[in-house]
Scaffold this motif. Structure first.
Motif, PDB file in Angstrom:
ATOM      1  N   VAL A 173       0.846  -1.193   0.000  1.00  0.00           N
ATOM      2  CA  VAL A 173       0.000   0.000   0.000  1.00  0.00           C
ATOM      3  C   VAL A 173       0.881   1.243   0.000  1.00  0.00           C
ATOM      4  O   VAL A 173       1.389   1.653   1.050  1.00  0.00           O
ATOM      5  CB  VAL A 173      -0.931   0.033   1.229  1.00  0.00           C
ATOM      6  N   PRO A 174       1.094   1.877  -1.171  1.00  0.00           N
ATOM      7  CA  PRO A 174       1.864   3.128  -1.199  1.00  0.00           C
ATOM      8  C   PRO A 174       0.962   4.348  -0.999  1.00  0.00           C
ATOM      9  O   PRO A 174      -0.209   4.335  -1.383  1.00  0.00           O
ATOM     10  CB  PRO A 174       2.462   3.123  -2.618  1.00  0.00           C
ATOM     11  N   PHE A 175       1.500   5.383  -0.366  1.00  0.00           N
ATOM     12  CA  PHE A 175       0.815   6.674  -0.248  1.00  0.00           C
ATOM     13  C   PHE A 175       1.390   7.592  -1.325  1.00  0.00           C
ATOM     14  O   PHE A 175       2.563   7.962  -1.271  1.00  0.00           O
ATOM     15  CB  PHE A 175       1.039   7.280   1.140  1.00  0.00           C
ATOM     16  N   THR A 176       0.570   7.952  -2.287  1.00  0.00           N
ATOM     17  CA  THR A 176       1.040   8.689  -3.455  1.00  0.00           C
ATOM     18  C   THR A 176       0.474  10.104  -3.464  1.00  0.00           C
ATOM     19  O   THR A 176      -0.738  10.296  -3.267  1.00  0.00           O
ATOM     20  CB  THR A 176       0.623   7.977  -4.755  1.00  0.00           C
ATOM     21  N   GLY A 177       1.343  11.069  -3.689  1.00  0.00           N
ATOM     22  CA  GLY A 177       0.927  12.454  -3.820  1.00  0.00           C
ATOM     23  C   GLY A 177       1.508  13.065  -5.071  1.00  0.00           C
ATOM     24  O   GLY A 177       2.009  12.359  -5.960  1.00  0.00           O
ATOM     25  N   GLY A 188       5.123   7.440   1.542  1.00  0.00           N
ATOM     26  CA  GLY A 188       5.422   6.300   2.392  1.00  0.00           C
ATOM     27  C   GLY A 188       4.746   5.072   1.820  1.00  0.00           C
ATOM     28  O   GLY A 188       4.033   5.146   0.821  1.00  0.00           O
ATOM     29  N   ALA A 189       4.961   3.942   2.435  1.00  0.00           N
ATOM     30  CA  ALA A 189       4.364   2.700   1.965  1.00  0.00           C
ATOM     31  C   ALA A 189       4.270   1.723   3.128  1.00  0.00           C
ATOM     32  O   ALA A 189       4.959   1.872   4.138  1.00  0.00           O
ATOM     33  CB  ALA A 189       5.177   2.089   0.817  1.00  0.00           C
ATOM     34  N   ALA A 190       3.410   0.730   2.973  1.00  0.00           N
ATOM     35  CA  ALA A 190       3.221  -0.266   4.020  1.00  0.00           C
ATOM     36  C   ALA A 190       2.956  -1.623   3.394  1.00  0.00           C
ATOM     37  O   ALA A 190       2.518  -1.722   2.256  1.00  0.00           O
ATOM     38  CB  ALA A 190       2.060   0.122   4.930  1.00  0.00           C
ATOM     39  N   LEU A 191       3.236  -2.666   4.155  1.00  0.00           N
ATOM     40  CA  LEU A 191       2.886  -4.033   3.789  1.00  0.00           C
ATOM     41  C   LEU A 191       1.859  -4.527   4.806  1.00  0.00           C
ATOM     42  O   LEU A 191       2.143  -4.584   5.996  1.00  0.00           O
ATOM     43  CB  LEU A 191       4.124  -4.939   3.793  1.00  0.00           C
ATOM     44  N   LEU A 192       0.666  -4.869   4.322  1.00  0.00           N
ATOM     45  CA  LEU A 192      -0.424  -5.268   5.199  1.00  0.00           C
ATOM     46  C   LEU A 192      -0.730  -6.750   5.041  1.00  0.00           C
ATOM     47  O   LEU A 192      -0.662  -7.299   3.944  1.00  0.00           O
ATOM     48  CB  LEU A 192      -1.687  -4.457   4.882  1.00  0.00           C
ATOM     49  N   ALA A 193      -1.113  -7.364   6.136  1.00  0.00           N
ATOM     50  CA  ALA A 193      -1.480  -8.773   6.102  1.00  0.00           C
ATOM     51  C   ALA A 193      -2.918  -8.971   5.643  1.00  0.00           C
ATOM     52  O   ALA A 193      -3.293 -10.050   5.209  1.00  0.00           O
ATOM     53  CB  ALA A 193      -1.294  -9.399   7.489  1.00  0.00           C
ATOM     54  N   SER A 194      -3.747  -7.922   5.730  1.00  0.00           N
ATOM     55  CA  SER A 194      -5.142  -8.015   5.305  1.00  0.00           C
ATOM     56  C   SER A 194      -5.618  -6.636   4.882  1.00  0.00           C
ATOM     57  O   SER A 194      -4.940  -5.632   5.115  1.00  0.00           O
ATOM     58  CB  SER A 194      -6.030  -8.554   6.427  1.00  0.00           C
ATOM     59  N   ARG A 205      -3.486   5.800  11.021  1.00  0.00           N
ATOM     60  CA  ARG A 205      -3.030   6.425  12.267  1.00  0.00           C
ATOM     61  C   ARG A 205      -1.511   6.496  12.325  1.00  0.00           C
ATOM     62  O   ARG A 205      -0.942   7.488  12.767  1.00  0.00           O
ATOM     63  CB  ARG A 205      -3.581   5.649  13.460  1.00  0.00           C
ATOM     64  N   VAL A 206      -0.848   5.442  11.876  1.00  0.00           N
ATOM     65  CA  VAL A 206       0.614   5.459  11.822  1.00  0.00           C
ATOM     66  C   VAL A 206       1.089   6.521  10.836  1.00  0.00           C
ATOM     67  O   VAL A 206       2.044   7.266  11.111  1.00  0.00           O
ATOM     68  CB  VAL A 206       1.144   4.068  11.416  1.00  0.00           C
ATOM     69  N   PHE A 207       0.421   6.606   9.677  1.00  0.00           N
ATOM     70  CA  PHE A 207       0.785   7.614   8.672  1.00  0.00           C
ATOM     71  C   PHE A 207       0.590   9.025   9.233  1.00  0.00           C
ATOM     72  O   PHE A 207       1.445   9.900   9.053  1.00  0.00           O
ATOM     73  CB  PHE A 207      -0.069   7.410   7.419  1.00  0.00           C
ATOM     74  N   LEU A 208      -0.518   9.239   9.911  1.00  0.00           N
ATOM     75  CA  LEU A 208      -0.799  10.559  10.486  1.00  0.00           C
ATOM     76  C   LEU A 208       0.232  10.935  11.536  1.00  0.00           C
ATOM     77  O   LEU A 208       0.681  12.093  11.609  1.00  0.00           O
ATOM     78  CB  LEU A 208      -2.203  10.562  11.094  1.00  0.00           C
ATOM     79  N   VAL A 211       3.491  11.852   9.522  1.00  0.00           N
ATOM     80  CA  VAL A 211       3.423  13.070   8.701  1.00  0.00           C
ATOM     81  C   VAL A 211       3.106  14.286   9.551  1.00  0.00           C
ATOM     82  O   VAL A 211       3.631  15.376   9.330  1.00  0.00           O
ATOM     83  CB  VAL A 211       2.387  12.892   7.572  1.00  0.00           C
ATOM     84  N   GLY A 212       2.195  14.127  10.507  1.00  0.00           N
ATOM     85  CA  GLY A 212       1.884  15.232  11.408  1.00  0.00           C
ATOM     86  C   GLY A 212       0.643  16.025  11.074  1.00  0.00           C
ATOM     87  O   GLY A 212       0.194  16.833  11.882  1.00  0.00           O
ATOM     88  N   SER A 213       0.062  15.820   9.895  1.00  0.00           N
ATOM     89  CA  SER A 213      -1.147  16.557   9.527  1.00  0.00           C
ATOM     90  C   SER A 213      -1.978  15.728   8.562  1.00  0.00           C
ATOM     91  O   SER A 213      -1.464  14.856   7.864  1.00  0.00           O
ATOM     92  CB  SER A 213      -0.797  17.904   8.889  1.00  0.00           C
ATOM     93  N   GLN A 214      -3.273  16.032   8.532  1.00  0.00           N
ATOM     94  CA  GLN A 214      -4.174  15.312   7.648  1.00  0.00           C
ATOM     95  C   GLN A 214      -4.165  15.936   6.250  1.00  0.00           C
ATOM     96  O   GLN A 214      -4.078  17.156   6.113  1.00  0.00           O
ATOM     97  CB  GLN A 214      -5.597  15.342   8.196  1.00  0.00           C
ATOM     98  N   PRO A 215      -4.260  15.139   5.205  1.00  0.00           N
ATOM     99  CA  PRO A 215      -4.357  15.700   3.854  1.00  0.00           C
ATOM    100  C   PRO A 215      -5.721  16.347   3.654  1.00  0.00           C
ATOM    101  O   PRO A 215      -6.696  15.984   4.315  1.00  0.00           O
ATOM    102  CB  PRO A 215      -4.188  14.475   2.947  1.00  0.00           C
TER     103      PRO A 215
END
Length: 450
Positions: A173-177, A188-194, A205-208, A211-215
């Protein structure tokens, strides 16, 4: 006959052991349910049951009338051996068993070739996993196993099983801007089990936290788990649904004939994709198109209209830079970008190496674009070269091209006037006569004579 098992798993395990001793493999067959829809009959068959159906294949010459058959070798012999169990009184009972085979059984030295005998043990999975940390692939892991166990027949699995073993089965799961060159940037990016809502909530929540702020705006498809997670974590963010995922179904939902034989598709896309309409104008023009083509009873179009505030550009006009992200196509491009340097069968070590290579290439491209923006000067073309010159100093090369195009078109599409005011102030009035929906721009400026 009449053997009783507490579960189908116990029955299948017994049958596999029996088949191994005899020299054949088994597979699960069909099932039957009773009048209440409850499973009550289960068949287990020899893997050589049935016959292979030949597939006729054209030759390389498409004009040749003759059709040829490729040579295919099949293990199927229409064997009639089977085991059937019936569910009664809370247990599974063997009520039919056909023992005879119409083929030779496998001799003991060759039993390790049987499909049911080729599987990985927990020890072997553990070895494959640990060897991947040393950047050693599954084939090398198999060779190590062969040496340790004494031979091919003692491993209990072939190279194919070693290569097919999925160590992770995780979701990338990549976060693309969008960067200041109109290009994709990976935050950023993550590997999820589900892909459950709870998993996405944890991820956001980890991304927030990082990063420190909401898009301001997040563009996604219609995934319900992601939608729920965004509403829980990004409470100040607008979740914009990708219109492309909806509109590519247009022909299917309203009919190919309507889309191809009329100008319906052009009319509806002109209303959906434009960003110059106000919400009120969009709703009016949408209703006009629906009425013109008699589609008031189309449920799919009604559903799209009901979700208009999360899809249609007219409802995002107040968001800064809303026009940069309308669809999830940038995410698709990002997936393709990472797909060029990695694949789903890679080990975790291999994946991380490839991911870092991809990010390094992305950063190199960004740095190259920064360099070209600093050291290349474009040709000024508009009638407002003072503003254009300032834009060159402020914007990157890609953004400036958009600004320049706007400046070139300004003289032909705006009304402007000004009024001198007391104390040296001047009121400027500007509006776009080609787009009446745009509001009048007013600015009060102090003019000083130097």
């Amino acid at each position: 006959m009449d053997m009783v098992f507490s579960s189908l798993d116990d029955c299948y395990s017994m049958y596999v052991k029996y088949a191994k001793e005899c020299g054949f493999s088994v597979r699960k067959g069909t099932t039957k349910t009773n009048s209440k829809g409850v499973l009550h009959i289960k068949y287990y068959l020899c893997t050589r049951t049935g016959l292979y159906k030949d597939k006729k294949v054209d030759t390389l010459d498409p004009n040749q009338k003759e059709r040829v058959l490729r040579s295919n070798f099949s293990k199927r012999t229409d064997c009639g051996e089977l085991l059937c169990v019936l569910f009664e009184a809370g247990s599974w009972k063997v009520y039919k068993f056909v023992e005879e085979h119409n083929h030779d059984l496998v001799e003991r030295p060759d039993k390790h070739f049987l499909p049911t005998e080729r599987h990985l043990t927990q020890l072997q999975k553990h070895v494959i996993h640990n060897m991947s940390k040393l950047n050693l692939g599954p084939v090398k892991a198999f060779n190590v196993m062969k040496t340790c166990f004494g031979g091919f027949e003692d491993v209990g699995a072939s190279k194919v099983e070693f290569k097919k073993y999925k160590r992770y089965s995780m979701v990338f799961v990549p976060f693309t801007g969008i960067d200041n060159h109109h290009g994709n940037v990976t935050f950023g990016a993550a590997l999820l089990a589900s892909e459950t809502a709870d998993t996405y909530i944890w991820l956001l929540r980890v991304f927030l936290k990082a990063v420190g702020s909401q898009p301001k705006v997040v563009v996604t498809d219609q995934d319900p788990a992601m939608k729920k997670a965004i509403s829980v974590v990004f409470v100040d963010t607008r979740n914009r649904l990708c219109m492309w995922h909806v509109m590519h179904k247009l022909s299917l939902k309203v009919g190919v004939r309507l889309c191809n034989s009329t100008n319906f598709k052009e009319c509806i896309c002109g209303v959906v994709w434009t960003d110059i309409l106000t919400p009120e104008e969009f709703e009016s023009e949408w209703e006009a198109v629906i009425a013109e083509f008699n589609l008031a009873d189309n449920d799919w179009l009604s559903d799209i209209f009901a979700l208009r505030e999360s899809r249609i550009p007219a409802y995002y006009r107040i968001e800064e830079m809303f026009g940069l992200m309308r669809t999830a196509s940038r995410s698709e491009n990002e997936n393709h970008f990472f797909g060029q340097v990695c694949n789903s069968k890679a080990t975790l070590v291999e994946f991380m190496t490839h991911y870092e290579t991809a990010i390094e290439a992305q950063r190199h491209t960004h740095r190259k674009n920064d360099h070209e923006s600093r050291y290349k000067r474009p040709q000024l073309k508009s009638n407002y070269q003072l503003l254009e010159g300032q834009a060159v100093d402020i914007y990157t090369k890609s953004i400036f091209c958009d600004v320049q195009a706007e400046l070139i078109g300004v003289a032909d599409c705006i009304n402007q006037r000004y009024e001198d005011q007391p104390d040296g102030f001047v009121n400027f009035y500007i509006n776009d006569f080609q787009q009446p929906c745009t509001s009048l721009f007013e600015r009060n400026i102090l003019c000083m004579a130097l």
